[in-house]
Each structure stands twice: as C-alpha cells, then as structure tokens.
Motif scaffolding. Structure first.
Motif, PDB file in Angstrom:
ATOM      1  N   TYR A  79      19.466  -8.118  -8.295  1.00  0.00           N
ATOM      2  CA  TYR A  79      20.062  -6.867  -7.819  1.00  0.00           C
ATOM      3  C   TYR A  79      19.195  -5.649  -8.160  1.00  0.00           C
ATOM      4  N   LYS A 114      16.025  -5.448  -7.463  1.00  0.00           N
ATOM      5  CA  LYS A 114      14.850  -5.461  -6.583  1.00  0.00           C
ATOM      6  C   LYS A 114      14.546  -4.091  -5.989  1.00  0.00           C
ATOM      7  N   SER A 115      15.560  -3.420  -5.494  1.00  0.00           N
ATOM      8  CA  SER A 115      15.328  -2.137  -4.825  1.00  0.00           C
ATOM      9  C   SER A 115      15.006  -1.004  -5.797  1.00  0.00           C
ATOM     10  N   MET A 173      13.250   1.424   1.992  1.00  0.00           N
ATOM     11  CA  MET A 173      14.376   0.491   1.985  1.00  0.00           C
ATOM     12  C   MET A 173      14.178  -0.618   3.013  1.00  0.00           C
ATOM     13  N   GLY A 174      13.527  -0.283   4.142  1.00  0.00           N
ATOM     14  CA  GLY A 174      13.237  -1.298   5.153  1.00  0.00           C
ATOM     15  C   GLY A 174      12.306  -2.380   4.612  1.00  0.00           C
ATOM     16  N   HIS A 205      14.151  -4.413   1.997  1.00  0.00           N
ATOM     17  CA  HIS A 205      15.190  -5.259   2.603  1.00  0.00           C
ATOM     18  C   HIS A 205      14.615  -6.555   3.169  1.00  0.00           C
ATOM     19  N   ILE A 206      13.446  -6.476   3.786  1.00  0.00           N
ATOM     20  CA  ILE A 206      12.861  -7.675   4.396  1.00  0.00           C
ATOM     21  C   ILE A 206      12.026  -8.490   3.406  1.00  0.00           C
TER      22      ILE A 206
END
Length: 199
Positions: free
Chosen positions: A44, A46-47, A90-91, A94-95
């Motif tokens: 969690y 990661k971002s 965030m893109g 996310h991938i």
C-alpha cells in the motif's frame, strides 16, 4: 512546515504546504519500511515511496518563482502544472507492478517495473526546470545566488538519478535530492522571515 505556515505569502503557502507534506509522507513511508514486520501493508506504500519524483520538481517550481521576484507573475499556473504532473505520476504508479525485497540493513525494499519510466519522467521535468533557471539568470531583479543554488541542486539530483538508472545505488532509494531541496526551501523560508521583519 511550521515556518512555512508562519511566514510564507498567502499565494504560495497552500502550495508549499502540499509539497512539504509529500516530502513528509515519503519519509514516514521509508521509515515504516525499516520497522514493519508485515509485508502485506508494504504494498500500500507503493504510491508514496516514489513521491520524490513528484515533490522535487514541484518544489523547484515554487523556489524558482520566489527567486524570480516577479510581482506580476501569477502563481496560479503552478497549481495547474502540479495537477498535470500528479496525474502523470499516478498513471505511471498505477500501471506499475511492484516487487518486495528484504534487506537486513534497510528492511523492506520496494521496486517497480516502470522505474525507468518514472526516472525519465522526473528527469524530463528537472531538465526543463534547469533550462528555465539558466534562462532566468539574465532577468533583472532575480535572486541570482538563489537561482545558482537551484541550478546546482537540480544538476546534483539529475546526476544522482542517472547514476541510479545505471544500476549504481548507495541507498535503496534516492534521498540526496530530498535533503538538498529541503535545505534550499529552509533558506527561502528564512528569507520570508527576514523580509517580514524588515517590513
């Protein structure tokens, strides 16, 4: 954070608060990687772990604006740039697929498969900001010493990122850039404090 809330001009206070919060969140997450025992929670983070790729360019934008000393320039455009930058970040996150390694020295270490894309993204932003600051050196009324600090700091961060991309890592994560720009931001905020006393 406290100094920013106390002395920063209203038009950049909210922006700086958000950027400093990004720095704070990242370093809390790095600390958690060292002390947590449960790897499930790690995913969690990661971002948050890679927020330096976002926070450093956004901080450079604010510092450059301050050292430009232009009352006519509207800082509102920086919020638009920040939003676009956040969406791209965030893109990429996310991938990205994350893998977790365990180090006896550093605890859990997160790696993402899109790390190269993330580094190239931040290097592109920093490269644009570097060129911008070099151009600003010829502008009247700018804080030339401050701009030179920013140019040198961006160069160091870019060199560090390139070295990491080349596979050479002193630490599992980039931290030198964070320290350098927090020092410069502290100098900027001290300048606000001096200016407000003089006024």
């Amino acid at each position: 954070m406290k100094r920013n809330l106390d002395v920063s001009p209203k038009k950049i206070k909210i922006y700086l608060t958000l950027v400093i919060t990004l720095f704070l969140l990242r370093h809390i997450a790095l600390f958690l990687l060292c002390i947590l025992k449960n790897s499930t929670i790690i995913y969690y983070l990661k971002s948050i772990i890679f927020l330096n790729h976002l926070s450093i360019p956004l901080m450079v934008l604010a510092i450059t604006y301050v050292y430009l000393r232009s009352e006519k320039l509207n800082f509102g455009g920086s919020y638009i740039i920040a939003i676009i930058t956040c969406v791209i970040y965030m893109g990429i996150i996310h991938i990205s697929k994350v893998t977790v390694q365990v180090s006896y020295l550093y605890g859990f270490i997160l790696e993402i498969d899109k790390e190269t894309s993330l580094f190239l993204f931040s290097l592109t932003l920093l490269g644009v900001l570097l060129v911008l600051n070099v151009i600003l050196l010829d502008k009247p009324f700018v804080n030339k010493m401050g701009i030179w600090f920013v140019i040198i700091a961006i160069s160091i961060v870019m060199i560090e990122d390139i070295i990491i991309l080349g596979g050479i890592k002193i630490f599992p994560y980039s931290v030198i850039g964070d320290m350098i720009f927090l020092v410069i931001m502290n100098l900027v905020l001290k300048g606000f404090k001096i200016s407000s006393k003089n006024n």
